[in-house]
Scaffold this motif. Structure first.
Motif, PDB file in Angstrom:
ATOM      1  N   ALA A 127      81.701  -3.309  62.013  1.00 49.34           N
ATOM      2  CA  ALA A 127      81.459  -4.030  63.261  1.00 49.34           C
ATOM      3  C   ALA A 127      81.338  -3.062  64.434  1.00 49.34           C
ATOM      4  N   ALA A 128      82.137  -1.992  64.419  1.00 52.68           N
ATOM      5  CA  ALA A 128      82.093  -1.009  65.501  1.00 52.68           C
ATOM      6  C   ALA A 128      80.712  -0.377  65.644  1.00 52.68           C
ATOM      7  N   ASP A 129      79.958  -0.314  64.567  1.00 52.26           N
ATOM      8  CA  ASP A 129      78.626   0.293  64.609  1.00 52.26           C
ATOM      9  C   ASP A 129      77.644  -0.526  65.442  1.00 52.26           C
ATOM     10  N   HIS A 130      77.978  -1.777  65.721  1.00 56.10           N
ATOM     11  CA  HIS A 130      77.056  -2.680  66.398  1.00 56.10           C
ATOM     12  C   HIS A 130      77.440  -2.962  67.851  1.00 56.10           C
ATOM     13  N   VAL A 131      78.477  -2.284  68.354  1.00 52.28           N
ATOM     14  CA  VAL A 131      78.922  -2.525  69.726  1.00 52.28           C
ATOM     15  C   VAL A 131      77.941  -1.904  70.717  1.00 52.28           C
ATOM     16  N   ARG A 132      77.604  -2.663  71.764  1.00 46.50           N
ATOM     17  CA  ARG A 132      76.680  -2.188  72.798  1.00 46.50           C
ATOM     18  C   ARG A 132      77.426  -1.677  74.033  1.00 46.50           C
ATOM     19  N   ASP A 174      94.819   4.975  83.965  1.00 43.66           N
ATOM     20  CA  ASP A 174      94.874   5.105  85.421  1.00 43.66           C
ATOM     21  C   ASP A 174      94.681   3.768  86.130  1.00 43.66           C
ATOM     22  N   GLY A 175      94.604   2.680  85.350  1.00 41.04           N
ATOM     23  CA  GLY A 175      94.444   1.360  85.956  1.00 41.04           C
ATOM     24  C   GLY A 175      93.039   1.056  86.409  1.00 41.04           C
ATOM     25  N   VAL A 176      92.052   1.802  85.942  1.00 40.60           N
ATOM     26  CA  VAL A 176      90.658   1.617  86.337  1.00 40.60           C
ATOM     27  C   VAL A 176      89.922   0.826  85.256  1.00 40.60           C
ATOM     28  N   LEU A 177      89.195  -0.212  85.680  1.00 45.61           N
ATOM     29  CA  LEU A 177      88.354  -0.977  84.771  1.00 45.61           C
ATOM     30  C   LEU A 177      87.006  -0.278  84.664  1.00 45.61           C
ATOM     31  N   ARG A 178      86.625   0.095  83.448  1.00 53.11           N
ATOM     32  CA  ARG A 178      85.398   0.846  83.217  1.00 53.11           C
ATOM     33  C   ARG A 178      84.462   0.052  82.300  1.00 53.11           C
ATOM     34  N   HIS A 179      83.183   0.075  82.626  1.00 50.56           N
ATOM     35  CA  HIS A 179      82.149  -0.484  81.751  1.00 50.56           C
ATOM     36  C   HIS A 179      81.542   0.694  81.018  1.00 50.56           C
ATOM     37  N   VAL A 180      81.811   0.792  79.721  1.00 57.44           N
ATOM     38  CA  VAL A 180      81.486   1.993  78.947  1.00 57.44           C
ATOM     39  C   VAL A 180      80.378   1.683  77.950  1.00 57.44           C
ATOM     40  N   THR A 181      79.349   2.501  77.981  1.00 54.50           N
ATOM     41  CA  THR A 181      78.266   2.402  77.007  1.00 54.50           C
ATOM     42  C   THR A 181      78.029   3.779  76.386  1.00 54.50           C
ATOM     43  N   ARG A 182      77.180   3.808  75.390  1.00 55.58           N
ATOM     44  CA  ARG A 182      76.846   5.081  74.753  1.00 55.58           C
ATOM     45  C   ARG A 182      76.180   6.018  75.740  1.00 55.58           C
ATOM     46  N   ASP A 183      75.464   5.479  76.728  1.00 56.15           N
ATOM     47  CA  ASP A 183      74.786   6.307  77.718  1.00 56.15           C
ATOM     48  C   ASP A 183      75.695   6.686  78.882  1.00 56.15           C
ATOM     49  N   SER A 184      76.551   5.759  79.327  1.00 54.76           N
ATOM     50  CA  SER A 184      77.353   6.024  80.521  1.00 54.76           C
ATOM     51  C   SER A 184      78.478   7.009  80.264  1.00 54.76           C
ATOM     52  N   ASP A 185      79.102   6.929  79.114  1.00 52.20           N
ATOM     53  CA  ASP A 185      80.210   7.829  78.774  1.00 52.20           C
ATOM     54  C   ASP A 185      80.280   7.936  77.254  1.00 52.20           C
ATOM     55  N   PRO A 186      79.424   8.748  76.666  1.00 57.29           N
ATOM     56  CA  PRO A 186      79.326   8.776  75.194  1.00 57.29           C
ATOM     57  C   PRO A 186      80.618   9.176  74.486  1.00 57.29           C
ATOM     58  N   GLU A 187      81.419  10.043  75.080  1.00 54.85           N
ATOM     59  CA  GLU A 187      82.640  10.474  74.396  1.00 54.85           C
ATOM     60  C   GLU A 187      83.701   9.383  74.392  1.00 54.85           C
TER      61      GLU A 187
END
Length: 454
Positions: A157-162, A170-183
Motif C-alpha cells: 500500500a505504501a507504494d501507492h501513496v501520493r 516541532d509541531g509543524v503540519l507538513r504536506h509531504v510529497t515525493r517532489d516536495s521532500d523526497p527524503e
C-alpha cells in the motif's frame, strides 16, 4: 471528558485547552484508550481526542513543551507494547474518506478503517491496497508498509501513496510529497509513526471491482498438515503475480462461545485472491484441491466489497501477542516443525500464517519498506486470554529459531507487543537513513511510544 486549562498542567503553555481531553480519573478515559488490542495497556497521563489536524498540532506542541512522549492510536490493532505516562493522540474521530474517481485516489483521514475505504472505493469500481481486516486503521497500516490481499499484483500500500499530511516533532503540519521532500516522504512510508503524527494521506486506487477468491479448509487431524504445507509451497512456484495467497493453521480452544464444530478442531487453511476470471481461477487452484479432502471450500467469484470474507479476521477486541520473520526462502521442513510446535500438542493456542510474497512486492520503490527481496513472511499470533506472555515468547523464540538461516528481518505491521525487541525491523542502511530523519524531525524523540529507531 474535559478541557484543560493552564491551571491543570505544569506545562508553560497548554495548547490543548478547549479540546477533547481525558485524564486517568475522567469518565470516558478508559473508552478512549481502548482498542482492538486488550493485552497491552497504554496508560497515558493525557489523551487528546483529535478531531482535526489543528488538534494534533496542539497536542504535539503541548507534549514538546512539557517534554512528554507521544503515542498515536486509531484502532489499537498495532499497539507496540505496554506504556505509562505521556500523551496519547487518539485519531479515531478523524475518519474521513474522499474518493476522486477520475484520478483514482482516496484521501484517507488518520482514523479511517480499511472497511470504510473499501466501501467508498467500490462504488466507483475501484479498490484500495487494503489488508485482510476491515477494522484495521488504513493510515497506520500503510505507514508500516501495508501488505494487502492483492500485494503480489500491485505491491505494498505504501507504494501507492501520493502525499502525506504529517505533524512532526516541532509541531509543524507538513504536506509531504515525493517532489516536495523526497527524503521525509521516503521515511514516512515504511517508518511507521516514529517521525510524526499523520493526519491524512492520499493514496492511489486500482481498477478492481471483483475477484476470484476464498479459502480451502483442511481438517488437520484427518489430513497431514505437513502435506498441506508441502503441496501449498509447491503450488506457489507455478503462480502468476496476479495470485496472492497465504496458509494458516490453528487449533481452536474448547470454549463454550464457539460453534460446536470448531471446538478443539485443528484447521489448516489456504486463502487465495486472484483478479483474473473465475474459469482461470478454477484452473489455477485445481492442484490445491488435489491435496486432500476439505471441510470447507469457499473459493468463488465475488465483488471486491466481499473480499474480507477470504480471511474472516475477528472484529472484536481481544488480547494477543504476535511476531514475525521475513524469510528469503521457505524451508518446508523447518516450517513443518513449526506447525508441529504450534499445533495440537502445544499448551496454548497459536495461529501460524505463511504469506507468499514476491511479484510486485519485490519491485523497488522510493520508500522505507525493507526486505523486498523476501519470498515469504512467517507470522505467529498467540491469544493472551488466560495465557502467559512469557510462555508465548518462549514458543515464538523456538519457532523463529528454526527459520533463522532464512530470516532477513521482521515486518513492522505484524509486531504485536514486541516493542521490547526492536532488532530486525529494518536493514542497516534503512535504519541509518531513518535515524538521520529522526535527528532532523524528532530530535527529542517525542514519538518513542511508537516503534522508534534510536
Amino acid at each position: 471528558m474535559l478541557s484543560v486549562s493552564d491551571e491543570t498542567t505544569e506545562a508553560p503553555v497548554d495548547h490543548t485547552a478547549q479540546r477533547i481531553v481525558f485524564r486517568p480519573d475522567d469518565a470516558g478515559y478508559e473508552a478512549e484508550i481502548a482498542g482492538m488490542q486488550t493485552g497491552f495497556a497504554m496508560r497515558p497521563d493525557l489523551v487528546v481526542g483529535a478531531e482535526s489536524a489543528d488538534d494534533v498540532v496542539a497536542a504535539v506542541a503541548y507534549a514538546a513543551g512539557a517534554g512528554l512522549p507521544v503515542g498515536v492510536q486509531a484502532t489499537g490493532h498495532g499497539v507496540p507494547g505496554p506504556s505509562e505516562g505521556g500523551v496519547l493522540i487518539s485519531t479515531r474521530r478523524m475518519d474521513s474518506v474522499r474518493i476522486d474517481p477520475g484520478a483514482r485516489t482516496a484521501a484517507i483521514g488518520a482514523g479511517a478503517r480499511w472497511g470504510q475505504v473499501v466501501e467508498a472505493a467500490v462504488e466507483h469500481g475501484l479498490a484500495p491496497l487494503n489488508g485482510t481486516a476491515p477494522s484495521v486503521g488504513a493510515v497506520g497500516y500503510t505507514l508500516g508498509g501495508g501488505l494487502g490481499i492483492l500485494g503480489r499484483e500491485f505491491g505494498y500500500a505504501a507504494d501507492h501513496v501520493r502525499s502525506v499530511d504529517v505533524v512532526t516533532g516541532d509541531g509543524v503540519l507538513r504536506h509531504v510529497t515525493r517532489d516536495s521532500d523526497p527524503e521525509l516522504f521516503w521515511g514516512l512510508l515504511g517508518g511507521g509513526a516514529q517521525l510524526g503524527v499523520v493526519t491524512e494521506l492520499e493514496i492511489g486506487l486500482v481498477p478492481v471491482a471483483r475477484l476470484y477468491g476464498g479459502a480451502l479448509t483442511f481438517d488437520g487431524r484427518a489430513v497431514d498438515p505437513a502435506a498441506v504445507l508441502r503441496g501449498y509451497e509447491e503450488w506457489t512456484r507455478t503462480l502468476p503475480d496476479t495470485v496472492t495467497s497465504s496458509l494458516a493453521a490453528l487449533v481452536y480452544p474448547e470454549l463454550p462461545h464457539l460453534p460446536p464444530q470448531l471446538r478443539g478442531s485443528y484447521l489448516v487453511l489456504i486463502r487465495v485472491a486472484f483478479t483474473g476470471s473465475e474459469a482461470e481461477g478454477e484452473r489455477l487452484v485445481a492442484p490445491l484441491r488435489e491435496i486432500g479432502p476439505t471441510v470447507s471450500d469457499t473459493l468463488r467469484e465475488m465483488p471486491y466489497a466481499e473480499s474480507p470474507s477470504i480471511h474472516g479476521d475477528p472484529d472484536f477486541p481481544h488480547a494477543f501477542y504476535g511476531d514475525n520473520a521475513v524469510l528469503s526462502t521457505l524451508d518446508v521442513d523447518a516450517a513443518g516443525d513449526i506447525l508441529a510446535l504450534t499445533g495440537p500438542s502445544a499448551t496454548a493456542m497459536h495461529i501460524l500464517q505463511l504469506n507468499h510474497l514476491g511479484g510486485a512486492l519485490a519491485r523497488p520503490a522510493e520508500n522505507a519498506v525493507p526486505y523486498r527481496e523476501a519470498g515469504w513472511l512467517l507470522r505467529l499470533l498467540s491469544p493472551l486470554d488466560g495465557a502467559d506472555v512469557e510462555e508465548h515468547r518462549k514458543v515464538h523464540a523456538e519457532a523463529f529459531g528454526l527459520v533463522a538461516p532464512q530470516t532477513l528481518g521482521r515486518s513492522l505491521n505484524f509486531v504485536f507487543g514486541g516493542s521490547d525487541r526492536p532488532q530486525g525491523l529494518y536493514d542497516p542502511e534503512t535504519r541509518k537513513r531513518l535515524a538521520g530523519l529522526k535527528a532532523t524531525y524528532d530530535p527529542a524523540n517525542l514519538f518513542r511510544h511508537n516503534h522508534s529507531v534510536e
